[in-house]
Design a protein around this motif. Sequence first.
Motif, PDB file in Angstrom:
ATOM      1  N   LEU B  37      -2.383  -1.225  15.186  1.00 13.12           N
ATOM      2  CA  LEU B  37      -3.194  -0.528  14.194  1.00 13.12           C
ATOM      3  C   LEU B  37      -2.405  -0.215  12.931  1.00 13.12           C
ATOM      4  O   LEU B  37      -2.911  -0.365  11.815  1.00 13.12           O
ATOM      5  N   ASN B  38      -1.158   0.209  13.114  1.00 10.22           N
ATOM      6  CA  ASN B  38      -0.320   0.525  11.951  1.00 10.22           C
ATOM      7  C   ASN B  38      -0.078  -0.702  11.094  1.00 10.22           C
ATOM      8  O   ASN B  38      -0.139  -0.636   9.862  1.00 10.22           O
ATOM      9  N   VAL B  39       0.188  -1.818  11.756  1.00  8.62           N
ATOM     10  CA  VAL B  39       0.426  -3.058  11.026  1.00  8.62           C
ATOM     11  C   VAL B  39      -0.836  -3.457  10.270  1.00  8.62           C
ATOM     12  O   VAL B  39      -0.803  -3.779   9.075  1.00  8.62           O
ATOM     13  N   LEU B  40      -1.979  -3.393  10.984  1.00  8.92           N
ATOM     14  CA  LEU B  40      -3.261  -3.747  10.351  1.00  8.92           C
ATOM     15  C   LEU B  40      -3.529  -2.866   9.139  1.00  8.92           C
ATOM     16  O   LEU B  40      -3.896  -3.347   8.063  1.00  8.92           O
ATOM     17  N   ARG B  41      -3.325  -1.556   9.306  1.00  5.20           N
ATOM     18  CA  ARG B  41      -3.598  -0.616   8.225  1.00  5.20           C
ATOM     19  C   ARG B  41      -2.788  -0.975   6.974  1.00  5.20           C
ATOM     20  O   ARG B  41      -3.334  -1.069   5.873  1.00  5.20           O
ATOM     21  N   ALA B  46      -2.647  -3.278   1.639  1.00  6.46           N
ATOM     22  CA  ALA B  46      -1.961  -4.101   0.645  1.00  6.46           C
ATOM     23  C   ALA B  46      -2.934  -5.069  -0.023  1.00  6.46           C
ATOM     24  O   ALA B  46      -2.898  -5.267  -1.245  1.00  6.46           O
ATOM     25  N   VAL B  47      -3.824  -5.657   0.782  1.00  2.00           N
ATOM     26  CA  VAL B  47      -4.805  -6.595   0.234  1.00  2.00           C
ATOM     27  C   VAL B  47      -5.750  -5.877  -0.726  1.00  2.00           C
ATOM     28  O   VAL B  47      -6.004  -6.334  -1.854  1.00  2.00           O
ATOM     29  N   LYS B  53      -7.795   0.331  -6.744  1.00  2.00           N
ATOM     30  CA  LYS B  53      -6.924   1.439  -6.408  1.00  2.00           C
ATOM     31  C   LYS B  53      -7.661   2.340  -5.405  1.00  2.00           C
ATOM     32  O   LYS B  53      -8.689   2.927  -5.745  1.00  2.00           O
ATOM     33  N   VAL B  54      -7.139   2.392  -4.194  1.00  2.00           N
ATOM     34  CA  VAL B  54      -7.802   3.237  -3.194  1.00  2.00           C
ATOM     35  C   VAL B  54      -6.847   4.315  -2.694  1.00  2.00           C
ATOM     36  O   VAL B  54      -5.636   4.162  -2.749  1.00  2.00           O
ATOM     37  N   ASP B  55      -7.457   5.375  -2.221  1.00  2.00           N
ATOM     38  CA  ASP B  55      -6.702   6.482  -1.661  1.00  2.00           C
ATOM     39  C   ASP B  55      -6.344   6.133  -0.206  1.00  2.00           C
ATOM     40  O   ASP B  55      -7.221   5.792   0.586  1.00  2.00           O
ATOM     41  N   ARG B  56      -5.079   6.232   0.120  1.00  2.00           N
ATOM     42  CA  ARG B  56      -4.640   5.893   1.487  1.00  2.00           C
ATOM     43  C   ARG B  56      -5.390   6.682   2.556  1.00  2.00           C
ATOM     44  O   ARG B  56      -5.659   6.198   3.639  1.00  2.00           O
ATOM     45  N   GLU B  57      -5.698   7.936   2.169  1.00  2.00           N
ATOM     46  CA  GLU B  57      -6.364   8.810   3.134  1.00  2.00           C
ATOM     47  C   GLU B  57      -7.795   8.366   3.422  1.00  2.00           C
ATOM     48  O   GLU B  57      -8.403   8.795   4.392  1.00  2.00           O
ATOM     49  N   LYS B  58      -8.329   7.547   2.508  1.00  2.00           N
ATOM     50  CA  LYS B  58      -9.741   7.197   2.649  1.00  2.00           C
ATOM     51  C   LYS B  58      -9.950   5.828   3.297  1.00  2.00           C
ATOM     52  O   LYS B  58     -10.989   5.203   3.135  1.00  2.00           O
ATOM     53  N   VAL B  59      -8.921   5.378   3.987  1.00  2.00           N
ATOM     54  CA  VAL B  59      -9.057   4.130   4.742  1.00  2.00           C
ATOM     55  C   VAL B  59      -8.953   4.464   6.226  1.00  2.00           C
ATOM     56  O   VAL B  59      -7.969   5.050   6.670  1.00  2.00           O
ATOM     57  N   ASN B  60     -10.010   4.144   6.959  1.00  2.00           N
ATOM     58  CA  ASN B  60     -10.008   4.410   8.390  1.00  2.00           C
ATOM     59  C   ASN B  60     -10.074   3.116   9.187  1.00  2.00           C
ATOM     60  O   ASN B  60     -10.938   2.287   8.928  1.00  2.00           O
ATOM     61  N   ILE B  61      -9.161   2.977  10.104  1.00  2.00           N
ATOM     62  CA  ILE B  61      -9.193   1.773  10.942  1.00  2.00           C
ATOM     63  C   ILE B  61      -9.231   2.200  12.406  1.00  2.00           C
ATOM     64  O   ILE B  61      -8.438   3.024  12.853  1.00  2.00           O
TER      65      ILE B  61
END
Lengths: 271, 94
Positions: B37-41, B46-47, B53-61
């Motif tokens: 999961l960490n690798v995927l995130r 990165a893609v 520009k996205v907020d890191r906190e706003k990506v859920n995997i």
Amino acid sequence: MSKVLVVTSGKGGVGKTTSTAALGAALAQAGENVVVVDFDVGLRNLDLVMGAERRVVFDMINVIQGDAKLAQALIRDKRIDNLSLLPASQTRDKDALTPEGVAKIVDQLREKFDWVICDSPAGIETGAIMAMRHADMAVVVTNPEVSSVRDSDRIIGMLDSKTLKAENGGRIDKHLLLTRYDPGRAARGEMLKVEDVLDILSIPLLGIVPESVDVLNASNVGSPVTLNSPSSGAAKAYFDAARRLRGEDVEVIVPIERKGLMGRLFGRRVA
Amino acid sequence: MNLLAWFRGERSAPVARERLQVLLAHERMASGHSELLNVLREEILAVIAKHIKVDREKVNIKLERGGDVATLEIDVEMPDALAVTAGRRGKAAA
């Protein structure tokens, strides 16, 4: 270039200590300068299997805590000059093994010896992690039995994530040592076959040690099986394993059952 | 007797092999989860970061394992300024 080798398994009682002693002695018999290190703090046994239990004065914890010098704690084998033992403490608990202390000792041992063989305690706790932490290569000791295979799989996962080598993006060399193998039972379908275990764990095979009374006799008298009965099947398996560890290409021989026809038809094992 | 049991096909080693294969397939997935999961995130971030520009906190995997299929759920909340749909869901069977 010296090598740090961890002998590990997850499960207890599969033959880690016996194999550490036998592999260490076999490498020393081949002329390598070897130290075997007991990481089983509180339950040390490598000293007993090596026949040095009455010669322990200082142990690894004494060295870590600065109460003794490393040279004072090392016990030189009486039979082979180039084989030494660093005993674990019998009275302390495993928390006395600090990461810094272990790192320092392993570094010092690397300077003195060609091979540093770490005998891991059972389990997946601190002691086992400390034993594998600095390893360049690992021998995973496995019995052809479900719980041992499962625990080995778990340990293989830890070798790939919790060792320094893995954390630095490297890959630790892992070898499977199948012990207590009973060719008769495997042939009768009562025991997992060599290829079953290899298929499941998918790491290269270092050797197959047959279930043998010679192994028990050797630990009874406190001598590695490669010294006590060098011509036995078990000793031969360890000698071959040691040659493979040194990089030689030696074919692995799967033990077969030596039994007459009548024995095959009517034979029944007691144990 | 040994021979009789053998003829009856009462061999336990094949059972052991099969049980281990099923069990370890599950256990390996479970222990590999967090790392995968960490690798995927990181790679997905990165893609996206190349274009938006996205907020890191706003990506859920999320990785969920059902009976036969596992689902990978990626939830990315986009900034309002882009005037695109606020959320986007991608589902893929893994």
